[in-house]
Design an enzyme around this catalytic site. Structure first.
Site, mmCIF file in Angstrom:
data_model
loop_
_atom_site.group_PDB
_atom_site.id
_atom_site.type_symbol
_atom_site.label_atom_id
_atom_site.label_comp_id
_atom_site.label_asym_id
_atom_site.label_seq_id
_atom_site.Cartn_x
_atom_site.Cartn_y
_atom_site.Cartn_z
ATOM 1 N N GLU A 68 54.755 49.519 49.561
ATOM 2 C CA GLU A 68 54.154 48.261 50.028
ATOM 3 C C GLU A 68 54.742 47.035 49.317
ATOM 4 O O GLU A 68 54.932 45.991 49.930
ATOM 5 C CB GLU A 68 52.635 48.320 49.798
ATOM 6 C CG GLU A 68 51.881 47.186 50.461
ATOM 7 C CD GLU A 68 50.377 47.360 50.315
ATOM 8 O OE1 GLU A 68 49.867 48.415 50.724
ATOM 9 O OE2 GLU A 68 49.728 46.431 49.792
ATOM 10 N N ASP A 69 55.036 47.166 48.046
ATOM 11 C CA ASP A 69 55.358 45.977 47.239
ATOM 12 C C ASP A 69 56.753 45.936 46.639
ATOM 13 O O ASP A 69 57.075 45.004 45.888
ATOM 14 C CB ASP A 69 54.328 45.831 46.105
ATOM 15 C CG ASP A 69 52.938 45.509 46.631
ATOM 16 O OD1 ASP A 69 52.842 44.934 47.723
ATOM 17 O OD2 ASP A 69 51.954 45.842 45.951
HETATM 18 N N1 LIG Z 1 42.160 41.696 41.651
HETATM 19 C C1 LIG Z 1 43.466 41.493 41.366
HETATM 20 N N2 LIG Z 1 44.420 41.921 42.258
HETATM 21 C C2 LIG Z 1 45.706 41.714 41.958
HETATM 22 C C3 LIG Z 1 46.109 41.079 40.761
HETATM 23 N N3 LIG Z 1 47.455 41.039 40.734
HETATM 24 C C4 LIG Z 1 47.887 41.633 41.830
HETATM 25 N N4 LIG Z 1 46.849 42.034 42.607
HETATM 26 C C5 LIG Z 1 46.984 42.719 43.902
HETATM 27 O O1 LIG Z 1 46.595 41.812 44.905
HETATM 28 C C6 LIG Z 1 46.265 42.566 46.087
HETATM 29 C C7 LIG Z 1 45.143 41.904 46.803
HETATM 30 O O2 LIG Z 1 45.566 40.614 47.127
HETATM 31 P P1 LIG Z 1 45.525 40.087 48.606
HETATM 32 O O3 LIG Z 1 45.967 38.664 48.601
HETATM 33 O O4 LIG Z 1 44.176 40.405 49.205
HETATM 34 O O5 LIG Z 1 46.558 41.030 49.406
HETATM 35 P P2 LIG Z 1 48.130 41.123 49.474
HETATM 36 O O6 LIG Z 1 48.667 40.964 48.069
HETATM 37 O O7 LIG Z 1 48.307 42.522 50.012
HETATM 38 O O8 LIG Z 1 48.613 40.099 50.441
HETATM 39 C C8 LIG Z 1 45.920 43.981 45.628
HETATM 40 O O9 LIG Z 1 46.856 44.808 46.276
HETATM 41 P P3 LIG Z 1 46.652 46.378 46.508
HETATM 42 O O10 LIG Z 1 46.563 47.055 45.175
HETATM 43 O O11 LIG Z 1 47.720 46.797 47.448
HETATM 44 O O12 LIG Z 1 45.241 46.564 47.171
HETATM 45 P P4 LIG Z 1 44.569 45.943 48.502
HETATM 46 O O13 LIG Z 1 43.652 44.901 48.006
HETATM 47 O O14 LIG Z 1 45.688 45.382 49.340
HETATM 48 O O15 LIG Z 1 43.887 47.081 49.121
HETATM 49 C C9 LIG Z 1 46.080 43.908 44.100
HETATM 50 O O16 LIG Z 1 46.656 45.060 43.520
HETATM 51 C C10 LIG Z 1 45.093 40.625 39.849
HETATM 52 O O17 LIG Z 1 45.359 40.051 38.810
HETATM 53 N N5 LIG Z 1 43.796 40.861 40.222
#
Ligand SMILES: Nc1nc2c(ncn2[C@@H]2O[C@H](COP(=O)(O)OP(=O)(O)O)[C@@H](OP(=O)(O)OP(=O)(O)O)[C@H]2O)c(=O)[nH]1
Ligand SMILES: [Mn+2]
Length: 180
Positions: A68-69
């Site tokens: 994904e990233d």
């Molecule tokens: N709470 C938090 N999240 C952070 C931080 N840094 C990076 N993230 C990541 O940001 C994602 C959620 O941010 P969004 O703006 O909702 O989504 P996006 O990055 O996919 O566009 C999460 O991705 P993901 O793990 O793929 O999960 P999901 O939320 O997409 O299911 C999370 O891992 C942080 O400092 N705090």
């Protein structure tokens, strides 16, 4: 024991693979924590709090954000780690080509029909991210976006229930603090 799969070797290989792939990325917290802390922390939630001992689930957790990233492809995961782990990673990978709202909607739709292995990774992923969110607001996030993330997460978790009592109880504690 010579016919045993080298689980320890595979686990270290996953960790190294994810560390290399995420090496230039940081979390969105003010301290700019290295991104790799997240996938390792998700795997640790599964073993330490969820009592999960399925090696495929732990390895998929370590790899869960690589496709994904980063520039990682599912074919690459399949080639390096096999089709079972690649399958779990595929299930927890959002299609970043889709608009944000659609990606978020699809997570709610797909949660109930995903495999038990993918549900475990998703539960731990949400638990880790919500704990982060309670600690610090990611850079650029409005109060509204934070509140919306809690609400959306509770909807995704609805579709993941009946999978791991401990992780779900910890998530419920968070949701109750936010009147969800
Ligand atoms: N709470 C938090 N999240 C952070 C931080 N840094 C990076 N993230 C990541 O940001 C994602 C959620 O941010 P969004 O703006 O909702 O989504 P996006 O990055 O996919 O566009 C999460 O991705 P993901 O793990 O793929 O999960 P999901 O939320 O997409 O299911 C999370 O891992 C942080 O400092 N705090
Ligand atoms: Mn994640």
């Amino acid at each position: 024991m010579s016919d045993c799969v080298d689980i320890l070797g595979m686990l270290v290989k996953c960790s190294n693979f994810a560390a290399v792939k995420h090496s230039t990325q940081r979390r969105k917290d003010p301290a700019k924590t290295p991104y790799i802390n997240h996938p390792i922390g998700v795997a640790y939630i599964l073993t330490e709090e969820g009592g999960v001992r399925d090696a495929s689930v732990i390895m998929a957790a370590i790899l869960h954000d690589t496709v994904e990233d980063t520039d990682t492809t599912l074919d690459e995961i399949k080639k390096e780690f096999g089709h079972q782990i690649a399958g779990i990673v595929a299930e927890v990978t959002d299609d970043k080509a889709l608009p944000y709202d659609e990606r978020k909607r699809l997570q709610i739709v797909h949660a109930p029909t995903s495999s038990r292995e993918a549900k475990l990774v998703k539960l731990a992923d949400k638990l880790y991210n919500l704990r982060d969110l309670e600690k610090a607001t990611p850079e650029g996030w409005s109060d509204e976006k934070v509140a919306e993330y809690f609400k959306w997460s509770s909807k995704v978790v609805e579709g993941l229930r009946g999978t791991n009592r401990q992780l779900e109880a910890s998530l419920d504690e968070i949701f109750s603090r936010h009147d969800l």
